[in-house]
Design a protein around this motif. Structure first.
Motif, PDB file in Angstrom:
ATOM      1  N   SER A  62      35.118 -22.584 -17.895  1.00  0.00           N
ATOM      2  CA  SER A  62      36.113 -22.925 -17.992  1.00  0.00           C
ATOM      3  C   SER A  62      37.149 -22.021 -18.333  1.00  0.00           C
ATOM      4  CB  SER A  62      36.315 -23.731 -18.947  1.00  0.00           C
ATOM      5  OG  SER A  62      37.339 -24.415 -19.740  1.00  0.00           O
ATOM      6  N   GLY A 102      29.685 -29.518 -20.105  1.00  0.00           N
ATOM      7  CA  GLY A 102      31.267 -29.359 -20.571  1.00  0.00           C
ATOM      8  C   GLY A 102      31.978 -28.079 -19.892  1.00  0.00           C
ATOM      9  N   LEU A 111      29.793 -34.032 -16.299  1.00  0.00           N
ATOM     10  CA  LEU A 111      30.481 -32.570 -16.735  1.00  0.00           C
ATOM     11  C   LEU A 111      28.692 -31.852 -17.585  1.00  0.00           C
ATOM     12  CD1 LEU A 111      32.871 -33.896 -18.752  1.00  0.00           C
ATOM     13  CD2 LEU A 111      33.274 -32.394 -17.217  1.00  0.00           C
ATOM     14  N   ARG A 394      35.506 -29.332 -24.887  1.00  0.00           N
ATOM     15  CA  ARG A 394      36.465 -28.704 -23.900  1.00  0.00           C
ATOM     16  C   ARG A 394      37.759 -29.397 -24.157  1.00  0.00           C
ATOM     17  NH1 ARG A 394      36.606 -31.538 -19.480  1.00  0.00           N
ATOM     18  NH2 ARG A 394      36.694 -30.504 -17.980  1.00  0.00           N
ATOM     19  N   SER A 396      40.936 -30.408 -21.150  1.00  0.00           N
ATOM     20  CA  SER A 396      40.589 -30.728 -19.911  1.00  0.00           C
ATOM     21  C   SER A 396      42.303 -29.742 -19.329  1.00  0.00           C
ATOM     22  CB  SER A 396      41.809 -31.929 -20.538  1.00  0.00           C
ATOM     23  OG  SER A 396      43.424 -31.953 -20.744  1.00  0.00           O
ATOM     24  N   SER A 438      35.731 -34.500 -25.025  1.00  0.00           N
ATOM     25  CA  SER A 438      36.685 -33.550 -24.372  1.00  0.00           C
ATOM     26  C   SER A 438      38.411 -33.978 -24.478  1.00  0.00           C
ATOM     27  CB  SER A 438      37.240 -34.243 -22.771  1.00  0.00           C
ATOM     28  OG  SER A 438      36.183 -34.162 -21.986  1.00  0.00           O
TER      29      SER A 438
END
Length: 515
Positions: A62, A102, A111, A394, A396, A438
């Motif tokens: 991410s 995640g 995830l 995390r 989105s 999330s």
């Protein structure tokens, strides 16, 4: 028998040992070579800093991963890797939580990481950091991957060391642990906070800090409320010759006018009502070190005159005393006011302003720092994760986009508080406390930006349509931003995807305000 794929992957790294490259490009090339050898969903290079692991380069994770700081004793897999000399693979049924759950980019709804391995990097026989590889496929890695990782890890350590030497960082790295530990013990802090960011404006700020930190020049730190002026002062002190002594701070706006002079210069017994004993002021306490005067624009005019005398001569008198004290103090000052305007309005002494602003340093607002927003958000997510007893926390993709689109009037402080509130709000929707939480865009509770509102309006209902040039530039920003997000901020890879020359993309991004 020669391992041809391994040799082919290593040759570019061997060439890089003698090339002068930016750190982020050197590290991304290292990860790209490893991905050729061991295909996987995510890979990361992390540096060990005291009791934290700091990501320097990532692929497949991410966008906020680079801003996270992984505390070793909170992540048993990372701790286990640091205790080994070679590569380690964690079985798919390993019960130890994975720090990247995640965070791996996933288009299939899964995830949690299923197969992982890692290897420590040693420089001069001391642990420097880790290489980690993760896959959503539970049978991705095998013995060949382990062997290849151990081989590349040795070359990776040489790559890191070469880069540090070329950037004249070796001496700083050798002294960093001692200086930081001395600062931590003296200031009573567990670990000094860091300035996080890779944007051009943040790198320019860090360069100015490095330039002026080694001098004794007085620095005036300017910027809006919440941008991190105190962090800049801490960084200046940590990189200065005075770093072995604690940084002394005083918030000039937090004290009644009657006590400011006593706080700065001290007082003798009986100097005023309540002065039952002698007391040293901040200047005397900071003798031989650095004094940070936050919100210096709030000082009353009479105190400004006395402060100017100390700055000019190094001599001060405690309140109620005729005796002079000699002090050797470096001054760092900060204000969210425009002190030049305050001088014109007669609320701040011109001579003191010129004495303080020997080296003015401007801290950019968060809205000018581009994708630094996601790195900072990642840092705050990792801080909140153990507090909420979560395995993973995390954002989105929609939440990330909303953070980038917001104007941030409250800057970094606003972002920190917003992430904390959003995490609690997201948790309230899941009373069962999920393993990976999330944060959705609605959890952020951000006001809709003008661009987002405009995008939702049908063409025929929009009161005022942008011109063709504005529309094209908006589309270019979205296209470049999406490419950078997919490639974790790697401009070379983004240019390749967009079929542009790297230099042309850089110039276009600068024109569009993305750098």
């Amino acid at each position: 028998m020669t391992n041809t794929p391994l040799l082919q992957a290593m040759l570019p790294l061997l060439d890089d040992l003698t090339r002068e490259l930016p750190d982020n490009e050197r590290f991304q090339r290292l990860l790209a070579a490893l991905l050729e050898l061991v295909p996987c969903d995510a890979i990361a290079l992390l540096r060990l800093e005291q009791d934290h692991l700091v990501p320097l380069a990532v692929s497949g994770l991410s966008a906020d991963a680079l801003g996270r700081r992984f505390k070793v004793d909170e992540h048993p897999r990372l701790a286990a890797l640091l205790e080994q000399r070679g590569a380690t693979r964690f079985a798919a049924d390993c019960e130890l939580p994975d720090p990247y759950d995640g965070l791996v980019e996933c288009r299939h709804g899964r995830l949690e990481v299923h197969d992982c391995l890692g290897c420590p990097l040693f420089i001069n026989e001391r642990p420097w950091g880790l290489l980690t590889l993760d896959s959503l496929d539970p049978s991705r890695f095998g013995q060949i991957a382990l062997d290849n990782l151990e081989t590349v890890a040795r070359l990776a350590a040489a790559t890191v060391q070469a880069g540090e030497r070329m950037n004249s960082l070796s001496r700083r790295l050798e002294n960093e642990a001692h200086l930081t530990e001395s600062y931590r013990l003296a200031a009573g802090q567990r670990q000094p906070a860091q300035i996080i960011g890779q944007s051009a404006v943040t790198q320019r700020l860090l360069g100015e800090i490095a330039l002026v930190a080694g001098s004794d020049l007085t620095v005036l730190i300017g910027g809006e409320t919440g941008v991190g002026k105190e962090l800049v002062a801490q960084a200046l002190h940590r990189q200065s010759p005075r770093a072995e002594r604690p940084l002394i701070s005083l918030n000039c706006a937090a004290l009644p006018e009657t006590l400011v002079e006593s706080e700065l210069f001290g007082h003798v017994r009986g100097a005023f009502s309540g002065a039952v004993s002698e007391r040293a002021g901040k200047f005397e306490i900071a003798n031989g070190s650095t004094l940070f005067l936050d919100e210096v624009g709030e000082l009353p005019l009479p105190v400004q005159a006395k402060l100017l005398r100390v700055l000019q001569s190094g001599h001060l008198q405690r309140v109620g005393s005729d005796r002079e004290h000699q002090v050797d103090v470096r001054i760092l000052a900060a204000s969210n006011r425009d002190l030049a305007e305050e001088v014109r309005a007669g609320r701040f002494r011109a001579d003191l302003y010129h004495r303080l602003s020997v080296y003015p340093l401007h801290v950019p607002p968060l809205r000018e720092r581009g994708r630094d927003i996601l790195l900072l958000a990642g840092n705050f997510l990792e801080q909140n994760r153990p507090r909420l007893r979560l395995r993973g926390l995390r954002l989105s993709r929609e939440a990330q986009a909303a953070l980038l689109d917001y104007d941030w009037p409250g800057n970094v402080r606003e972002l920190e508080h917003l992430i904390g509130r959003a995490a609690l709000k997201a948790l309230s929707r899941h009373p069962e406390r999920p393993r990976i939480l999330s944060i959705a865009v609605e959890d952020l509770d951000l006001p809709a930006s003008s661009s987002a509102v405009q995008a939702e309006l049908p063409v025929e209902r929009s009161a005022k349509q942008p011109g063709l040039r504005q529309a094209c530039e908006h589309f270019q920003r979205q296209l470049i931003g999406a490419a950078l997000e997919r490639h974790q901020g790697n401009w070379t890879a983004a240019a390749r995807e967009l079929e542009l020359d790297r230099a042309n993309l850089s110039r276009l991004a600068a024109r569009l305000g993305l750098k």
